[in-house]
Write a protein that holds these residues in place. Structure first.
Motif, short mmCIF file in Angstrom:
data_model
loop_
_atom_site.label_atom_id
_atom_site.label_comp_id
_atom_site.label_asym_id
_atom_site.label_seq_id
_atom_site.Cartn_x
_atom_site.Cartn_y
_atom_site.Cartn_z
N PHE A 240 -7.97 -3.83 -0.55
CA PHE A 240 -7.77 -2.51 0.03
C PHE A 240 -8.58 -1.51 -0.78
CE2 PHE A 240 -5.66 1.57 0.34
CZ PHE A 240 -5.51 1.70 1.71
N LYS B 242 -2.65 -6.14 -19.29
CA LYS B 242 -3.97 -5.94 -18.70
C LYS B 242 -5.15 -5.83 -19.67
CE LYS B 242 -1.66 -5.30 -14.83
NZ LYS B 242 -0.50 -4.57 -15.23
N ILE C 80 0.85 -1.19 0.00
CA ILE C 80 0.00 0.00 0.00
C ILE C 80 0.88 1.24 0.00
CG2 ILE C 80 -1.77 1.27 1.27
CD1 ILE C 80 -2.74 -1.56 2.22
N THR D 60 -9.86 1.79 -2.38
CA THR D 60 -9.21 3.04 -2.78
C THR D 60 -10.21 4.18 -2.63
OG1 THR D 60 -8.15 1.67 -4.46
CG2 THR D 60 -7.77 4.05 -4.57
N ALA E 222 -9.50 -2.31 -10.80
CA ALA E 222 -8.87 -2.11 -12.10
C ALA E 222 -7.36 -2.01 -11.89
CB ALA E 222 -9.39 -0.82 -12.75
N GLN E 223 -6.61 -2.57 -12.82
CA GLN E 223 -5.14 -2.51 -12.75
C GLN E 223 -4.59 -1.87 -14.02
OE1 GLN E 223 -2.97 -6.14 -11.97
NE2 GLN E 223 -4.63 -7.02 -10.75
N ARG E 224 -3.53 -1.08 -13.84
CA ARG E 224 -2.77 -0.55 -14.98
C ARG E 224 -1.29 -0.51 -14.60
NH1 ARG E 224 -7.30 -0.88 -16.37
NH2 ARG E 224 -8.56 0.53 -17.63
N SER E 225 -0.45 -0.39 -15.61
CA SER E 225 1.00 -0.31 -15.39
C SER E 225 1.48 1.13 -15.54
CB SER E 225 1.74 -1.16 -16.43
OG SER E 225 1.32 -2.50 -16.36
N HIS F 182 8.54 -0.88 -14.43
CA HIS F 182 7.26 -0.27 -14.06
C HIS F 182 6.68 -0.91 -12.82
CE1 HIS F 182 5.75 -3.72 -16.49
NE2 HIS F 182 4.73 -3.68 -15.66
N LEU G 265 -6.57 -0.32 -8.23
CA LEU G 265 -7.55 0.51 -7.54
C LEU G 265 -8.80 -0.34 -7.31
CD1 LEU G 265 -7.22 3.74 -9.73
CD2 LEU G 265 -5.88 3.08 -7.71
N THR G 266 -9.37 -0.23 -6.12
CA THR G 266 -10.52 -1.06 -5.77
C THR G 266 -11.66 -0.19 -5.25
OG1 THR G 266 -8.99 -2.84 -5.18
CG2 THR G 266 -11.26 -3.07 -4.44
N ILE H 263 8.76 -4.21 -12.04
CA ILE H 263 8.49 -5.27 -12.99
C ILE H 263 9.16 -4.96 -14.32
CG2 ILE H 263 6.65 -6.35 -14.35
CD1 ILE H 263 4.87 -5.56 -11.77
N GLY H 264 9.64 -6.00 -14.99
CA GLY H 264 10.17 -5.85 -16.35
C GLY H 264 11.68 -5.99 -16.35
N ARG I 14 2.33 -2.90 -7.05
CA ARG I 14 3.37 -3.92 -6.91
C ARG I 14 4.40 -3.77 -8.02
NH1 ARG I 14 2.20 -10.05 -8.56
NH2 ARG I 14 0.87 -9.78 -10.37
N PHE J 241 -12.47 5.92 -5.57
CA PHE J 241 -12.41 5.23 -6.87
C PHE J 241 -13.72 4.51 -7.14
CE2 PHE J 241 -11.46 1.39 -9.43
CZ PHE J 241 -11.11 2.04 -10.60
N TYR K 48 8.92 -12.49 -16.02
CA TYR K 48 7.53 -12.87 -16.26
C TYR K 48 7.33 -14.34 -15.90
CZ TYR K 48 6.55 -8.30 -17.96
OH TYR K 48 6.37 -6.94 -18.01
N PHE L 25 -3.06 3.73 -2.15
CA PHE L 25 -3.59 2.69 -3.05
C PHE L 25 -2.54 1.61 -3.23
CE2 PHE L 25 -2.19 6.32 -5.69
CZ PHE L 25 -1.22 5.72 -6.47
N GLU L 26 -2.97 0.48 -3.84
CA GLU L 26 -2.08 -0.67 -3.95
C GLU L 26 -1.19 -0.60 -5.19
OE1 GLU L 26 -3.95 -4.63 -2.29
OE2 GLU L 26 -5.37 -3.58 -3.58
N LEU M 143 12.95 -12.96 -17.89
CA LEU M 143 13.07 -11.54 -17.54
C LEU M 143 11.97 -11.11 -16.58
CD1 LEU M 143 14.02 -10.16 -21.08
CD2 LEU M 143 15.49 -10.21 -19.06
N ASP N 140 2.74 -2.03 -11.21
CA ASP N 140 1.31 -2.16 -11.45
C ASP N 140 0.57 -1.43 -10.33
OD1 ASP N 140 1.77 -3.65 -13.67
OD2 ASP N 140 0.98 -5.54 -12.88
#
Ligand SMILES: Cc1cc2nc3c(=O)[nH]c(=O)nc-3n(C[C@H](O)[C@H](O)[C@H](O)COP(=O)(O)OP(=O)(O)OC[C@H]3O[C@@H](n4cnc5c(N)ncnc54)[C@H](O)[C@@H]3O)c2cc1C
Lengths: 245, 206
Positions: free
Chosen positions: B5, B86, A9, B7, A53-56, A40, A45-46, A101-102, A98, B10, B191, A95-96, B189, A42
């Motif tokens: 959690f 995504k 968080i 938000t 919804a998730q975005r990078s 990046h 949002l909840t 990445i990459g 993680r 949102f 993934y 907000f969450e 890498l 991720d």
């Protein structure tokens, strides 16, 4: 096998307007780990009913800044996540996330050769992490940034890039594709092979290119770099946006 | 599952999936366009020298030229696809040859258990053999009734719709059968080695 990249968080500790459509959010992370520039996170949002919804989003900051990261988010008008991050979030919100990445679209001081960075719009974000790392690690890697924006006002990180140009030997070139301020001396057209040849001339060493932006720009630039003689394995690409079709 | 959690503030844009909500894996959202993602420049294959090979743990490797490949029995198929970045796209229309048909042309060694798909540009990805069989996977050369565009993997790409789309190797040139699993490009890498969208196997360790 590496461990799971856990959700944590993040707390928003600062907000900065970069342009009218772009904001930088500074996030303090309880489980910060050093990223490699280009990586990046991720974001998840909840809503109260559990819908999420998730975005990078690429890390904009350098790994030398511990405990926190910057994300720079362009508002997509009818988007789900970017308008929330840019318009609703206030300092103190949580907000969450993680990450990091990459493992391919990354650069750090351990990589030899010179850097040719080509950005379109918000594609400059992961490249900025590379430039900030290069500056704060004090490595002398020759670096050039070719940055395509629609207008002068839409240039992200303009003042800081200018500082890197003056103090850090960054070769900085803009092209403004839609409108140019009076007396503009930079390029004023879409990126083409001639432009790529000019910005990469005499960079020195073996050139490694990173290209990030909308798909159409990335395709043109990656093809162009191959045509001007860069081997495909020295061209790394990342695409943020939709296909444009 | 731990408590999500919440938000503050949102709401989200719940997409009207037209009764297809059950077809969107966790953490994914629907798109109407077809985003492009690849690690480097788009290779442009020369169809005069293009070949498709099946090699590795087979008695005799099989190889087809482009014209020969186009003579193989093909089928139309419609699948939902999910990218690890995504997006999910429903009902994508393809035409190509099923991996079952391709494997009819070789004698598989009994120890063959994993496949590495290899592509122009050096890309590789690994998939357990059973997940390519029984109509689950194809080498596709048409999308939406048209030749597959280079940026989407043309002239031919693997399509393994039940796994995240990086497993559906673009510009695929062959399948190598192996006894042991060998992580491919993205799998090396960070993934996930397997990449099942329904289990949200995005990254290594998920
Ligand atoms: C590895 C990676 C790193 C990324 N890093 C960044 C970053 O540093 N900064 C950043 O701002 N974004 C970044 N993105 C894009 C980001 O993940 C989201 O796609 C973007 O913020 C749009 O999300 P949204 O929920 O607001 O819009 P959505 O609800 O997903 O989309 C709404 C509409 O806008 C279109 N759309 C989506 N993205 C774009 C775009 N970029 N340009 C124009 N139209 C678009 C969609 O096709 C759709 O029609 C990155 C994406 C990836 C895959």
């Amino acid at each position: 096998m590496k461990g799971t990249i856990e959700w944590q968080i993040a707390t928003v500790t600062a907000l900065r307007d970069e342009t009218s459509e772009v904001k930088t959010l500074t996030l303090s992370l309880p489980n910060w780990t050093a990223h490699r520039p280009g990586q990046h996170y991720d974001v998840r949002l909840t809503a109260t009913d559990g819908y999420s919804a998730q975005r990078s989003y690429s890390v904009a900051s350098e790994p030398e800044r511990t405990g926190e990261i910057d994300l720079t988010v362009e508002r997509i008008g009818d988007g789900e996540v970017s308008p929330y991050l840019d318009d609703t979030v206030v300092v103190g919100d949580r907000f969450e996330v993680r990450g990091p990445i990459g493992g391919y679209f990354v650069w750090d001081r351990s990589i030899d050769g010179s850097l040719l960075l080509v950005a379109g719009g918000s594609g400059v974000v992961p490249l900025m992490a590379m430039l900030r790392h290069r500056a704060s690690a004090g490595v002398g890697t020759p670096a050039a940034l070719l940055y395509s924006a629609r207008t002068y006002d839409q240039i992200i990180y303009g003042a800081e890039l200018d500082m890197l140009r003056r103090s850090d030997g960054l070769r900085l070139t803009y092209t403004l594709t839609r409108a140019q301020p009076p007396g503009w001396k930079g390029y004023a057209r879409r990126i083409d092979d001639a432009m790529l040849r000019e910005v990469s001339a005499n960079l020195g060493g073996e050139v490694l290119a990173y290209v990030c932006g909308p798909t159409a720009l990335v395709e043109v630039v990656a093809d162009g770099l191959e045509r001007i003689g860069l081997p495909a394995e020295r061209i790394r690409t990342e695409r943020f946006g939709p296909s444009g079709t | 599952m731990p408590q999500p959690f919440i938000t503050r503030g949102f709401v989200g844009k719940r997409q009207d999936a037209g009764g297809a909500a059950g077809r969107i894996p966790p953490g994914q959202h629907l798109v109407k366009d077809f985003p492009v993602l690849s690690a480097g420049p788009t290779p442009r294959a020369d169809l005069r020298t293009w070949t498709f090979r099946i090699e590795g743990l087979v008695k005799e490797p099989a190889q087809w030229s482009w014209d020969e490949f186009r003579e193989l029995p093909a089928q139309d198929f419609t699948k939902d696809i999910s990218c690890v970045t995504k997006w999910t796209k429903l009902d994508t229309h393809w035409r190509g040859v099923s991996v079952d048909v391709l494997l009819e042309h070789v004698d598989l060694d009994r120890s063959a258990a994993f496949v590495t798909a290899f592509s122009d540009g050096g890309y590789t990805t690994n998939i357990p053999l059973p997940e390519l069989l029984n109509g689950q996977a194809f080498v596709a050369y048409e999308y939406d009734g048209k030749p597959l565009a280079p940026e989407h993997g043309g002239p031919a790409r693997l399509v393994v719709p039940q796994l995240y789309f990086w497993k559906s190797a673009k510009w695929v040139r062959g399948l190598r059968l192996m006894e042991r699993d060998q992580p491919g490009f993205w799998e090396s890498l960070g993934y996930n080695n397997h990449g099942d969208p329904w289990k949200e196997e995005r990254y290594s360790g998920d």
